[in-house]
Design a protein around this motif. Structure first.
Motif, mmCIF file in Angstrom:
data_model
loop_
_atom_site.group_PDB
_atom_site.id
_atom_site.type_symbol
_atom_site.label_atom_id
_atom_site.label_comp_id
_atom_site.label_asym_id
_atom_site.label_seq_id
_atom_site.Cartn_x
_atom_site.Cartn_y
_atom_site.Cartn_z
ATOM 1 N N GLN A 172 3.052 7.001 2.645
ATOM 2 C CA GLN A 172 1.641 7.386 2.721
ATOM 3 C C GLN A 172 0.888 7.004 1.450
ATOM 4 N N GLY A 212 -4.496 6.496 7.426
ATOM 5 C CA GLY A 212 -3.402 7.447 7.559
ATOM 6 C C GLY A 212 -2.210 6.760 8.154
ATOM 7 N N GLU A 243 -0.222 7.809 10.498
ATOM 8 C CA GLU A 243 -0.317 7.940 11.950
ATOM 9 C C GLU A 243 -1.336 9.024 12.254
ATOM 10 N N VAL A 244 -1.719 9.091 13.530
ATOM 11 C CA VAL A 244 -2.757 10.038 13.906
ATOM 12 C C VAL A 244 -2.322 11.480 13.640
ATOM 13 N N ASP A 294 -4.558 3.101 11.053
ATOM 14 C CA ASP A 294 -3.200 3.616 10.953
ATOM 15 C C ASP A 294 -2.239 2.431 10.950
#
Length: 741
Positions: free
Chosen positions: A38, A92, A94-95, A121
């Motif tokens: 991240q 990000g 992932e969602v 993403d």
């Protein structure tokens, strides 16, 4: 993320926000790979064209769930920046990192579409203003929320299925340990731990109150074991009420396996924010209840009896369903029927009160009825005769059980002392074990390793000191222990025990003992007072449902033998129309008068005296007019001077006042003539009193004497630097100067 065509120049002029989130603190600590991935999104933002100074990383939500049940300050900050059109893209991994509930996710999509903000993403870059991208983002959010639901359902299903078999291992209360087999629960092997738990249940069976059990443990200095963790050693500390109550209220001690006693709920507070709370469920709503699952300290019927007993000890709220049947815990007051007496007129539970120097008990009904416009109790009675009659009926019912009760009482005293000493003997054994362990550890270390040897030697010495303290305390308690009764003393005790009345009235038998003994047989007493016949009718409901009737003669009210003297009453009648009760009390006290009982007067006593003799109270007067009689304070307010000035003029005799009786407040009749003597500016011929003394050649006493006799005219100036008394010295009567030397 290959759809670079969606990135416009306006997007690059804004910020690029990299949002980080992980669901729990353990994931942050252990799953470092996800965290690093991240953070690496910052480099991806630079590859897309955003300069480093416009890349913002929001990571304050690490360790927080994205389900929406907790407040995420980082997500709130992200949403506000998007709403202000300061963000070009939100990145990000992932969602599910952004949100795991549709409410938060769709709010972010809506704001991003309105402010032309991109969302990226691992699969690509999306523009929420475009229908296809918006549809895909919505599907991803729904799938993320469904994924969370499926995972939670699987975990909860496995947990509930294992709990239904009684095999789910959860935290056990102190006094139990998990065995090797599935769902096997064993009593703690430490005899000291199990002995404390058994002592708590034994004391409660005798005392009937969790608070009294706690006080008994404190009085005997018995320590209570605490478990700080599943794999940590027990810690012994001073017993607490919460710990004692938790032992008595936990069904695990009755051999039952329980799961789902509480329910976690999410509610909205007054600000609209979501809050979590835990609600205790009634027994019929528990998810799992397996009786006789393991060996307990008590059986299930005894546990239910204990719960019912603790419920009756709780003071019920007024007019609740339990108020009719709950007697409450036994307390120290002298009222024998405290908690079990009920009104025979309205059915409410009677309350107790104590009056007089000897604190004689009494009972009254809290429910009031209206009589002549005033609320009065429907029952109010002294408790001395009532308690004596109920005690006599109780002792009479105990006739067949006197001998057995005496023997059990003697045996109980001996067992109590033995239980206390056993705990201290176990403490000595535990301290001896600690010494032996510390010695073994010290002897096993290499003597040349002084860094370790000194620490182990210090632990050994501390253990030796603790052992010596435990032995000393045990020896002290052994010495203070009363010796056992011999056969001759036991026979003598049994002979004396036949006279249970003497034991009941013995000074060593406390009021709490009386009430506890009474409740063993009597469930409820209903009082009905017949004032016309001067008697009280009592209905006794015994344990088991039997009832009995008693009739108690009440003392008839006698006329008062003392009364306030007539002179004081006459004076009160003269003062009452003019002064309030507090002022009248001051006048009576200054004259040395006393009440019929020899007390000083106060406002309450004067008020009671007036109401008893129907003497009207002082009423507020309307706005004053010329010639009205006023108090000093009222007259001073009208004339514009201080009350002390009028008091001084009254003492000098310059103005006239009156008193209804010596010691009563002065009153002044406010006439036009008196008002004319208080001026702002004096007329010609008047001089201040100091100048008048020099002009007339008189002393102050002689000057004031002639003013009182009317030979000199005076006025009072109420303003200016030379305010005060002024005397007229010009154009006076010639005879005035004939008296001058």
């Amino acid at each position: 993320m290959i759809e670079h065509s969606k990135i416009a120049t306006g997007h690059l002029a804004r910020q690029a926000i990299v949002y980080l989130r992980q669901s729990s603190a353990s994931q942050v600590e252990n799953n470092r790979e996800s965290t690093d991935r991240q953070y690496a999104l910052s480099g991806r933002a630079r590859e897309l064209g955003w300069p480093t100074e416009r890349i913002v990383v929001i990571d304050e939500d690490l360790g927080l769930s994205g389900s929406g049940s907790v407040m995420r300050s980082g997500f709130a900050r992200l949403t506000s920046e998007v709403a202000l059109a300061r963000v070009g893209i939100v990145l990000g991994l992932e969602v599910s990192r952004l949100a795991r509930n549709n409410a938060d996710w769709h709010r972010l999509i809506e704001l991003a579409g309105l402010t032309d903000t991109l969302i990226g993403d691992a699969d690509g870059i999306y523009h929420p203003a475009l229908f296809n991208d918006r549809l895909l983002l919505g599907l991803k959010g729904a799938m993320s929320e469904a994924e969370l639901h499926v995972l939670r359902a699987r975990l909860d299903g496995g947990i509930r299925n294992k709990a239904a078999r009684g095999e789910l291992r959860r935290g056990l209360p102190v006094g139990f340990i998990w065995g090797e087999d599935d769902g096997e629960i064993l009593i703690h092997p430490d005899e000291a731990v199990s002995h404390v738990i058994r002592t708590i249940f034994a004391r409660f069976a005798e005392l009937g109150s969790a608070r009294r059990v706690w006080l008994w443990l404190r009085a005997n200095d018995i320590k209570f074991p605490l478990r700080l963790g599943e794999h940590q050693d027990l810690r012994w500390s001073e017993a607490s009420y919460h710990g004692v109550h938790a032992v008595l209220a936990n069904p695990v001690y009755a051999g039952a396996y329980v799961y789902g006693k509480n329910r976690h709920e999410t509610v909205l507070d007054e600000t609209g924010a979501r809050r979590k709370r835990v609600r205790k469920l009634p027994r019929d709503e528990w998810q799992v209840l397996i009786k006789d699952h393991h060996q307990g300290y008590i059986d299930w019927p005894a546990f239910e009896v204990n719960q019912q007993r603790m419920a009756t000890n709780t003071q019920p709220r007024p007019h609740s369903d339990a108020s009719r049947h709950s007697a409450g815990a036994v307390r120290e007051g002298g009222a024998l029927l405290q908690g079990i007496a009920h009104c025979g007129h309205c059915g409410r539970r009677l309350r107790t009160h104590y009056r007089g120097r000897n604190a004689a008990p009494g009972y009254h009904c809290a429910g009031k009825i209206i009589v002549d416009g005033r609320g009065v109790y429907c029952l109010n009675i002294g408790g001395v005769q009532i308690d004596e009659a109920v005690a006599a009926a109780f002792l009479e019912a105990l006739e067949p059980a006197r001998l057995t009760a005496t023997i059990e009482a003697a045996e109980r005293l001996e067992s109590d002392r033995e239980a206390t000493l056993k705990q201290w003997r176990l403490d000595v054994e535990r301290a001896q074990f600690a010494v032996n362990r510390a010695e073994r550890r010290y002897r096993a270390v290499d003597p040349d390793n002084r860094l370790v040897a000194r620490s182990l030697e210090r632990e050994w010495e501390e253990a030796l000191r603790a052992l010596e303290a435990a032995k000393t305390e045990l020896a002290r308690r052994e010495e203070a222990r009363p010796r056992l009764l011999s056969s001759q003393e036991r026979a003598k005790l049994l002979t004396l025990g036949v006279d249970l009345v003497s034991v009941w009235h013995a000074p060593s038998t406390t009021a709490r003992d009386h009430k506890e003994l009474l409740r063993t047989l009597i469930e409820e007493v209903t009082l009905h007072v017949d004032r016309d016949n001067a008697c009280a009718r009592l209905t006794l409901r015994w344990k088991g449902g039997a009832t009995g009737q008693l009739e108690v003669a009440l003392p008839r009210s006698r006329p008062a033998t003392v009364r306030t003297d007539e002179d004081t009453l006459t004076l009160v009648r003269r003062l009452a129309p003019h002064y309030p009760d507090a002022v009248i009390a001051g006048v009576l006290n200054r004259q040395g008068r006393q009440t019929a009982r020899g007390h000083r007067f106060d406002a309450n006593r004067v008020g009671n005296l007036r109401r008893h003799w129907n003497i009207p109270a002082c009423k507020a007067r309307p706005q004053t007019a010329d010639g009205d009689i006023l108090t000093i304070r009222q007259a001073a307010s009208v004339l514009g001077v201080a009350p002390s000035t009028l008091h001084r003029h009254l003492n000098d005799g310059l103005i006239r006042g009156e008193q209804i009786t010596p010691g009563a407040p002065w009153r002044i009749r406010l006439t036009n003539e008196l008002k004319a003597r208080f001026l702002t500016t004096p007329d010609d011929g008047f001089e201040p009193i100091r100048d008048a003394l020099d002009t007339l050649g008189l002393s102050r006493q002689a000057l004031l004497q002639r003013v009182r006799h009317g030979e000199l005219e005076s006025v009072h100036v109420i303003r200016g630097q030379r305010k005060g008394l002024w005397i007229k010295t010009i154009d006076q009567n010639p005879t005035l100067f004939e008296h001058m030397p």
